[in-house]
Design a protein around this motif. Structure first.
Motif, PDB file in Angstrom:
ATOM      1  N   CYS A 193      40.922 -18.490 -20.137  1.00 15.86           N
ATOM      2  CA  CYS A 193      41.935 -17.827 -19.327  1.00 15.86           C
ATOM      3  C   CYS A 193      43.167 -17.919 -20.084  1.00 15.86           C
ATOM      4  N   PHE A 194      43.632 -16.826 -20.024  1.00 16.43           N
ATOM      5  CA  PHE A 194      44.747 -16.156 -20.610  1.00 16.43           C
ATOM      6  C   PHE A 194      45.806 -17.393 -20.423  1.00 16.43           C
ATOM      7  N   THR A 244      47.116  -8.708 -23.113  1.00 14.76           N
ATOM      8  CA  THR A 244      47.419  -8.793 -22.116  1.00 14.76           C
ATOM      9  C   THR A 244      45.944  -8.551 -20.866  1.00 14.76           C
ATOM     10  N   PRO A 246      42.339  -7.695 -18.730  1.00 17.63           N
ATOM     11  CA  PRO A 246      40.882  -8.835 -19.455  1.00 17.63           C
ATOM     12  C   PRO A 246      40.389  -7.728 -20.171  1.00 17.63           C
ATOM     13  N   TRP A 275      40.206 -13.853 -18.794  1.00 11.04           N
ATOM     14  CA  TRP A 275      41.322 -13.974 -17.303  1.00 11.04           C
ATOM     15  C   TRP A 275      42.306 -13.541 -17.760  1.00 11.04           C
ATOM     16  N   PRO A 276      43.199 -12.753 -17.053  1.00  4.13           N
ATOM     17  CA  PRO A 276      44.596 -13.189 -16.859  1.00  4.13           C
ATOM     18  C   PRO A 276      44.711 -14.586 -15.637  1.00  4.13           C
ATOM     19  N   SER A 277      45.381 -15.445 -16.658  1.00  5.87           N
ATOM     20  CA  SER A 277      45.899 -16.438 -15.771  1.00  5.87           C
ATOM     21  C   SER A 277      47.368 -16.816 -15.870  1.00  5.87           C
ATOM     22  N   THR A 304      54.683 -16.660 -12.628  1.00  4.19           N
ATOM     23  CA  THR A 304      54.425 -15.248 -12.760  1.00  4.19           C
ATOM     24  C   THR A 304      54.436 -14.475 -11.987  1.00  4.19           C
ATOM     25  N   GLY A 335      46.714 -15.210 -11.475  1.00  2.00           N
ATOM     26  CA  GLY A 335      45.213 -14.849 -12.303  1.00  2.00           C
ATOM     27  C   GLY A 335      44.314 -14.077 -11.624  1.00  2.00           C
TER      28      GLY A 335
END
Length: 873
Positions: A193-194, A244, A246, A275-277, A304, A335
């Protein structure tokens, strides 16, 4: 001149190997200094000629034969001249010289374990045979392939055989070094995860070697296919998500092993998805006024942005606009994929509130009080009354909702009091924070009837008897909304009645107008809620407010918030109370919730041997032995024979299985609470083979005689025949295996020598599984030689004749003892001393062997003084 001739015969090898140096020296002086036989000429002083023949000195010998190529050559030797000249020619075949150049090689261990040895050959070399002549590695050669199974050195000899025979053949040796090869391997997560930082990829290593343990450290280098998305150091540490995303990233591990100058490298790759988080932090605007809706909840996000909203009364874009006041659970999620995170909060939406009052006229009351709730004209209860004006000389006072006044002598009727009503501020503004309102109370000088109802009545308290609140009595009661219809002397409230005005019209009263009392009916509160017990610990937190029949109450107890979020820190039993309302109209319901711990029913499968108890015809086996480190105790076992198995069982009592015949069994372990389900209930079945331990016993004699006949050890078996088992084998053995007793596996034996031997019996039971159960017992047995105790005694001896060594007069085995007067051991010899025995007749006995193998022979001897010469029997 007379020319001298001679014989031109000479010796010449029939074959020769081609070489770049002179290959053959042709002597003409009759010598053969180089041992090649080519100088053995019959007549000296001749000349050699032919292709490839050259004199070492101009026009004189000796000569060399150095052909430039392979072939058949004729060499001629000539002696004499003129008519006396004689020549002799011989053929010699020149063969090509074989070439066998082979080079050393080092390489990394390969999984197929094969090396094509032709890759070691020099340029132009072929046609030879490879031989493995030693080295530290284990392998073999088939054709031109080296098949190896371990790292190490392999000494290779390469031999090329020429058509000219062994003299033209060649061989060369090389060393092939097979170096251990690392096998780079790791098992990283499928995704990150980010926001991940500082992760060490080395914690996921599963590296090993393809050929045993490495004898030196390896060097590992990590890399990322997309450093702009996922960066890491070459040593695999500080794995950090950047950018940034994914996206998909390939992580590569290059593992290098260096030993003795040899380098072996292994590369392993694994893909993972980034993956974005983000942070779902937001501040709930609670309480909120219904007048402020709709609200854009995105303005309250401190984490976020761009997440998704869910819950009652909110759109996915965050527009909060529920249809009515109440409490609402709203969730904000950020996310993607498996890297989502959420935060759920409660928003309390307050309804619009009114402070509107109406003017009222009341009769002067003997109690000098006025119920101010009668002035409500849609106003919300719970506010504060304040007297702002009065025509009375003495300023009235207010306690809660009751105004108390006093009429003085100088006061002029009608009397008036102005009151203001305000609600406590919620700081929400608008309709939720209305301005205070005022109303006027007019008090007539007539006396009241004493009709004074309670300010508040709970619907759950049932019927209200109006006569209990009237001093004078008599008269009629009617609802203010229907004054023409009498309601009798009682009133039955219902939920939703709210503020009700009841008018009392007295029969006799100086107050000409009817008197109205206002009473606030509070609804009967249903605090019932559904008990979710039992609850699995893994299913927490749980929102109990969803289980309440009526919303809006307060929750209390260990592990629960006032809003009903139940999330205790550990399994256990918790008492939870739900309360609606306050004061006399309060209602509550209590339940006990059992939180069940998460369980694990995993078992480790392995076959076992158990003891059979003949007296009860079964064996007992503790099934908890199949638990592993994480298995939860306290569950229940069941055991049944597997399909086709010969095993039988009495069943399971507690954790103990009672087995009546060995075989394959299916064992099921169930633990946890089935109602709670999920991770709090688990069941697993394994298949095992349970065999019985044999119970052999034997009673072999401690000794045998060398002369005993052959026999069968089964004659000494005293064990329990394991008829309860499907397969049974009895095996006998002896140590040492030869020289004393020769013992076959079936128990038959031959006695062949003396000494001590260990007799062992191994019984094996197999009950259809892959394993078996064995019991071994042993006994020591000694074989003695006592074949004869015979000896020849001197029937007559003289006292002065000296000692007699008894071993010299007997043929006996090593175990031999003597008894009798004058008998003793001197050193290692048994001796008889006449001087000790004295004159007379003595019995001397010779014993051999021991135990059942003992033999003896007594002899009577007579001893006389030295002068007696006659032999007596």
């Amino acid at each position: 001149m007379i020319s001298q001739g001679g014989s031109a015969l000479f010796q010449l090898p029939s074959t020769l190997c081609l070489s770049s140096t002179p290959s053959l020296l042709l002597e003409t002086d009759g010598t053969d200094g180089n041992g090649d036989g080519a100088g053995s000429v019959s007549t000296q002083g001749g000349t050699f000629s032919g292709t490839g023949v050259t004199p070492l000195t101009a026009n004189s010998g000796p000569y060399t034969f150095a052909p430039s190529s392979a072939g058949v050559y004729t060499i001629t030797y000539t002696v004499g001249s003129g008519s006396c000249e004689e020549s002799y020619s011989r053929e010699i075949t020149v063969y090509e010289q074989a070439i066998a150049t082979i080079n050393d090689l080092s390489l990394c261990f390969d999984d197929d374990g094969l090396l094509d040895l032709s890759t070691l050959l020099g340029a132009g070399v072929s046609g030879g045979v490879y031989t493995l002549t030693g080295g530290s590695g284990t392998g073999s050669i088939v054709g031109a392939d080296l098949s190896y199974t371990t790292p190490g050195t392999y000494n290779i000899t390469y031999t090329v055989t020429s058509s000219g025979g062994s003299g033209c053949s060649a061989s060369d040796a090389a060393v092939v070094t097979i170096v251990e090869r690392p096998l780079a391997s790791f098992d990283a997560p499928d995704y990150l995860c980010f926001g991940t930082s500082g992760l060490d990829m080395n914690m996921y290593l599963t590296s090993q070697t393809a050929s045993g343990a490495l004898s030196a450290p390896t060097t590992r280098v990590w890399s990322s296919s997309n450093p702009g998305l996922l960066s890491l150091n070459a040593n695999g540490t500080n794995v950090t998500t950047v950018g940034t995303g994914p996206g998909l990233v390939t992580i590569t591990l290059t593992e290098t092993y260096v030993v003795g100058g040899h380098i072996c490298t292994s590369v392993y790759e694994q893909e993972l998805f980034v993956w974005p988080s983000g942070s779902p932090a937001w501040s709930a605007p609670t309480p909120a006024c219904i007048d402020d809706l709709p609200l854009d909840l995105n303005t309250f996000v401190s984490g976020t942005a761009g997440g998704v909203w869910s819950g009652s009364g909110v759109s996915s874009l965050g527009i909060f606009n529920p249809p009515s006041p109440g409490t609402y659970l709203v969730t904000y999620t950020v996310g993607e994929g498996p890297c989502t995170s959420s935060l759920t909060q409660l928003i309390d939406v307050q309804p619009a509130r009114l402070t509107t009052l109406q003017d009222i006229t009341v009769c002067e009351s003997p109690s000098s009080t006025v119920n101010l709730s009668a002035m409500f004209n849609g106003a919300a209860p719970g506010g504060t009354f304040t007297v702002t004006g009065s025509t009375l000389g003495l300023f009235p006072s207010i306690s809660n909702d009751v105004l108390t006044y006093s009429i003085g002598f100088s006061d002029v009727a009608p009397y008036q009091v102005t009151v203001e009503y305000s609600l406590p501020p919620l700081s929400l503004g608008g309709v939720c924070d209305p301005l205070p309102s005022t109303g006027v109370i007019t008090i007539t000088p007539s006396s009241e009837t004493g009709f004074d109802l309670p300010d508040v009545w709970c619907v759950s308290s049932g019927v209200i008897d109006l006569t209990q609140y009237t001093t004078v009595g008599g008269g009629t009661y009617a609802l203010l909304t229907a004054p023409e219809v009498s309601i009798g002397t009682t009133y039955t409230p219902v939920n939703g009645a709210g503020l009700v005005g009841i008018t009392y019209t007295p029969l006799l009263s100086s107050c000409a107008t009817p008197h109205t009392e206002y009473i606030q009916f509070l609804d009967a509160l249903d605090a019932s809620w559904t008990n979710p017990s039992p609850v699995c610990f893994g299913a927490l937190p749980l929102d109990l407010s969803l289980l309440a029949t009526t919303a809006g109450g307060v929750w209390s107890g260990t592990g629960v918030t006032s809003l009903g979020i139940f999330n205790p820190s550990s399994p256990g039993v918790y008492t939870i109370t739900y309360t609606l309302g306050t004061g006399a109209c309060e209602s509550s319901e209590v339940h006990t919730i059992t939180v069940v711990p998460e369980v694990d029913a995993s078992l480790v499968s392995f076959d076992e041997c158990i003891d059979y108890v003949p007296s009860v015809a079964y064996g007992m086996y503790d099934l908890t032995g199949y638990f592993n480190a994480t298995t939860t105790a306290g569950g229940t076992f069941s055991i049944v024979p597997s399909v086709g198995s010969v095993g039988t069982t009495l069943g399971v009592f507690g954790d103990i299985a009672y087995i009546t015949a060995g075989g394959s069994f299916d064992i099921t372990y169930t633990v946890g609470n089935a109602v709670a389900g999920g991770a709090c209930f688990d069941s697993e079945t394994i298949s095992v083979t349970l065999s019985f331990n044999p119970q052999p016993s034997m009673d072999i004699p401690d000794s045998f005689c060398l002369t005993d006949p052959n026999g069968d050890m089964d004659d000494y078996y005293t064990g329990i025949t394991p008829t309860f088992s499907s397969t049974y084998v009895r095996t006998w053995s002896a140590v040492p295996a030869v020289g004393i007793i020769t013992l076959a596996a079936d128990g038959t034996y031959d006695i062949v020598g003396t000494g001590t031997v260990t007799i062992s019996l191994m019984e094996t039971i197999t009950d259809g599984g892959t394993g078996s159960c064995q019991t071994v017992i042993s006994e020591l047995v000694t074989v003695y030689d006592a074949s004869s105790a015979a000896w020849v005694s001197p029937d007559l001896a003289c006292l002065g004749g000296g000692t007699i060594i008894l071993g010299a007069v007997a043929t006996a085995p090593s175990i031999s003892t003597w008894t009798g007067n004058g008998v003793s051991i001197v050193g290692t010899d048994w001796v008889f001393d006449p001087l000790v025995a004295g004159v007379g007749v003595h019995v001397i006995t010779h014993f051999t062997g021991i135990g059942a193998c003992r033999r003896w022979m007594p002899t009577i001897s007579r001893f006389f003084p030295l002068q007696m010469l006659r032999l007596m029997i």
